[in-house]
Design a protein around this motif. Structure first.
Motif, PDB file in Angstrom:
ATOM      1  N   SER A  11      17.553  30.064   6.465  1.00 46.22           N
ATOM      2  CA  SER A  11      17.611  31.145   7.450  1.00 46.22           C
ATOM      3  C   SER A  11      18.230  32.377   6.791  1.00 46.22           C
ATOM      4  CB  SER A  11      18.410  30.715   8.679  1.00 46.22           C
ATOM      5  OG  SER A  11      18.291  31.694   9.697  1.00 46.22           O
ATOM      6  N   GLY A  66      17.273  23.816  16.343  1.00 48.92           N
ATOM      7  CA  GLY A  66      17.166  25.024  15.510  1.00 48.92           C
ATOM      8  C   GLY A  66      18.160  26.105  15.890  1.00 48.92           C
ATOM      9  N   GLU A  77      13.477  26.084  21.057  1.00 54.13           N
ATOM     10  CA  GLU A  77      14.081  27.305  20.517  1.00 54.13           C
ATOM     11  C   GLU A  77      13.369  28.527  21.098  1.00 54.13           C
ATOM     12  OE1 GLU A  77      13.113  24.714  18.762  1.00 54.13           O
ATOM     13  OE2 GLU A  77      14.771  24.058  17.480  1.00 54.13           O
ATOM     14  N   HIS A 129       7.756  29.023  11.983  1.00 54.03           N
ATOM     15  CA  HIS A 129       7.845  30.155  11.056  1.00 54.03           C
ATOM     16  C   HIS A 129       8.521  29.773   9.746  1.00 54.03           C
ATOM     17  CE1 HIS A 129      11.830  29.917  12.753  1.00 54.03           C
ATOM     18  NE2 HIS A 129      12.275  30.790  11.875  1.00 54.03           N
ATOM     19  N   LYS A 130       9.196  28.642   9.688  1.00 52.28           N
ATOM     20  CA  LYS A 130      10.001  28.304   8.515  1.00 52.28           C
ATOM     21  C   LYS A 130       9.191  28.274   7.222  1.00 52.28           C
ATOM     22  CE  LYS A 130      14.079  26.162  10.371  1.00 52.28           C
ATOM     23  NZ  LYS A 130      13.911  26.200  11.833  1.00 52.28           N
ATOM     24  N   SER A 150       8.324  30.961  17.993  1.00 54.73           N
ATOM     25  CA  SER A 150       8.687  30.592  16.622  1.00 54.73           C
ATOM     26  C   SER A 150       8.167  29.222  16.194  1.00 54.73           C
ATOM     27  CB  SER A 150      10.202  30.640  16.445  1.00 54.73           C
ATOM     28  OG  SER A 150      10.852  29.876  17.448  1.00 54.73           O
ATOM     29  N   GLY A 167      18.954  31.610  15.911  1.00 51.25           N
ATOM     30  CA  GLY A 167      19.789  30.525  15.409  1.00 51.25           C
ATOM     31  C   GLY A 167      20.621  31.141  14.290  1.00 51.25           C
ATOM     32  N   GLY A 168      20.058  31.123  13.067  1.00 55.96           N
ATOM     33  CA  GLY A 168      20.649  31.911  11.982  1.00 55.96           C
ATOM     34  C   GLY A 168      20.121  33.335  12.019  1.00 55.96           C
ATOM     35  N   GLY A 169      18.936  33.504  12.627  1.00 53.57           N
ATOM     36  CA  GLY A 169      18.392  34.837  12.826  1.00 53.57           C
ATOM     37  C   GLY A 169      17.144  35.172  12.028  1.00 53.57           C
ATOM     38  N   SER A 170      16.495  34.175  11.381  1.00 52.19           N
ATOM     39  CA  SER A 170      15.378  34.550  10.499  1.00 52.19           C
ATOM     40  C   SER A 170      14.100  34.923  11.245  1.00 52.19           C
ATOM     41  CB  SER A 170      15.103  33.451   9.476  1.00 52.19           C
ATOM     42  OG  SER A 170      14.481  32.325  10.048  1.00 52.19           O
ATOM     43  N   ASN A 171      13.774  34.213  12.332  1.00 49.44           N
ATOM     44  CA  ASN A 171      12.543  34.625  13.029  1.00 49.44           C
ATOM     45  C   ASN A 171      12.764  35.941  13.759  1.00 49.44           C
ATOM     46  OD1 ASN A 171      12.068  34.084  16.231  1.00 49.44           O
ATOM     47  ND2 ASN A 171      13.684  32.717  15.501  1.00 49.44           N
TER      48      ASN A 171
HETATM   49  C1  LIG Z   1      14.781  26.721  12.832  1.00 48.72           C
HETATM   50  C2  LIG Z   1      14.115  27.277  14.013  1.00 48.72           C
HETATM   51  C3  LIG Z   1      14.636  28.394  14.732  1.00 48.72           C
HETATM   52  C4  LIG Z   1      15.947  29.040  14.419  1.00 48.72           C
HETATM   53  O1  LIG Z   1      16.087  29.612  13.162  1.00 48.72           O
HETATM   54  P1  LIG Z   1      16.117  31.186  12.923  1.00 48.72           P
HETATM   55  O2  LIG Z   1      16.510  31.298  11.501  1.00 48.72           O
HETATM   56  O3  LIG Z   1      17.125  31.780  13.862  1.00 48.72           O
HETATM   57  O4  LIG Z   1      14.758  31.696  13.191  1.00 48.72           O
HETATM   58  C5  LIG Z   1      13.909  28.883  15.800  1.00 48.72           C
HETATM   59  N1  LIG Z   1      12.742  28.324  16.183  1.00 48.72           N
HETATM   60  C6  LIG Z   1      12.214  27.262  15.534  1.00 48.72           C
HETATM   61  C7  LIG Z   1      10.936  26.702  16.016  1.00 48.72           C
HETATM   62  C8  LIG Z   1      12.880  26.700  14.437  1.00 48.72           C
HETATM   63  O5  LIG Z   1      12.337  25.639  13.809  1.00 48.72           O
END
Ligand SMILES: *Cc1c(COP(=O)(O)O)cnc(C)c1O
Length: 394
Positions: free
Chosen positions: A189, A302, A349, A85-86, A374, A231-235
């Protein structure tokens, strides 16, 4: 001043050195203007569709559904170009940087996944690109280092302190503070000082917006559970955000419990952390009695981050998001289940989110869950524990 609010309840804010205040305000003004601009949205949609491969499928996983005892849909973010998703966030921010007239992208990376996504958008949108990476991470992640260099990014090795992500972040911010005129700091993130959490959430919300449409089309109703790793919470915030006001949809965030929640080797910033100021925001992070940031641990790079974004911290405090911890071992079980059951090699992750379903099998069978897949797990195959686990199964 007509700007957006900087806080989510008590969380968030903009706790940065004086030199970064003006660049952050410039960024906020530019983002708010871009968000209202139809041409900007059109251009982002173009790249989402033709470069990322969006919309990503919402796939009914029949074998996992049978195993877990409810209908399991997977939101296939692993099928994005670069495998996670990044790229959604990086494309959005790179287009914003171009609109702001910047010539250069600056970022840090830990395991290399975010650095790879930044190097990718720099290549396609013709930016110079500098990625800061800890010396230890460079040694551990040689494959991603080669990919970033192939894409044309300049890699700067950081040898201070623990020689990992924390120090790389400080260096990238120092670089930005020294070159705010021509450089854009691309944060990976939904963390950091305002407006980054707002910007990253906005670009990642494409995940939740698509999911809502897709599940309504398939099922004629909203799901009972949305599950995402944090992780940081973006997905997670990207999936959850369009559902926040749908009270009947339970939002489940899964943190990495590593070797166990009382082992001292985990990344449980929500379940085990305290509040404080970290990376420019008031939020929750794991810390010692004196408020020093502790090193996090997770088998998945992640999720190996000691803090969490402010909006997630707020929504957890409000009770809107439920949080749960999943250990390395539980994630590895899910890793094998989705591979052998669905033919999908999923990121470790994402397997944390999947493992939540495995652990709570007492579902009513007509329930519907959407799990955010993700990323792809091809990056995880060189992890010894992943392959050892496979051997044990044979
Ligand atoms: C970086 C990453 C995450 C964690 O980051 P979030 O900002 O929490 O989404 C989760 N899954 C994958 C595959 C990642 O590369």
């Amino acid at each position: 001043m007509g700007l957006s609010k900087t806080k989510y309840g008590q969380f968030g804010g903009r706790f940065v050195p004086e030199t970064l205040m003006e660049p952050l305000l410039e960024l906020e003004r530019a983002f708010l203007a871009a968000r209202r601009d139809r041409d900007f949205k059109k251009e982002l949609d173009f790249y989402f569709k033709n470069y990322c491969g969006r919309p990503t499928p919402l796939y009914l996983a029949r074998n996992l559904s049978r195993r877990y005892g409810l209908k399991v849909y997977l939101k296939r973010e692993d099928l994005n170009h670069t495998g996670a998703h990044k790229l959604n966030n990086c494309l959005g921010q790179a287009l914003l940087a171009r609109r702001m007239g910047k010539k250069r992208l600056v970022a840090e990376t830990g395991a290399g996944q975010h650095g790879l996504a930044v190097a990718t958008v720099a290549a396609i949108l013709n930016f110079d690109c500098t990625i800061y990476m800890g010396e230890r991470d460079i040694k551990r992640q040689s494959e991603n280092v080669r990919k970033m260099e192939l894409l044309g990014a300049e890699l700067v090795e950081v040898s201070a302190g623990s020689k990992t992500l924390k120090e790389a972040t400080s260096e990238a911010m120092r670089d930005w503070a020294a070159h705010p005129q021509d450089s854009y700091y691309l944060l990976g993130s939904a963390v950091g000082p305002h407006p980054y959490p707002l910007i990253v959430k906005t670009f990642q919300s494409v995940i939740g917006l698509e999911t809502k449409k897709q599940v309504l089309k398939e099922e004629g109703r909203l799901p009972d559970y949305l599950v995402a790793c944090i992780g940081g919470g973006s997905n997670a915030i990207g999936l959850f955000y369009p559902f926040l006001s749908e009270d009947r949809v339970r939002l489940i965030g899964v943190e990495a419990a590593g070797k166990g929640s009382s082992s001292g080797h985990h990344a449980l910033s929500l379940l085990r952390g305290q509040t404080g100021i970290f990376h420019g925001a008031y939020t929750r992070f794991i810390q010692d009695d004196e408020g020093q940031v502790l090193n996090s641990y997770s088998i998945s790079a992640g999720l190996d981050y000691p803090g969490v974004g402010p909006e997630i911290a707020f929504l957890v405090q409000k009770g809107r998001i439920e949080v749960s911890g999943v250990t390395d071992e539980e994630a590895l079980i899910a890793f094998r289940e989705i591979a052998s059951g669905e033919g999908i090699i999923a990121a470790l992750e994402s397997c944390h989110a999947l493992a939540w379903l495995d652990k709570h099998r007492n579902f009513t069978s007509d329930r519907i869950a959407v799990v955010n897949l993700s990323g792809s797990g091809l990056k995880d195959l060189k992890n010894r524990e992943v392959m050892d686990g496979k051997k044990n199964n044979e």
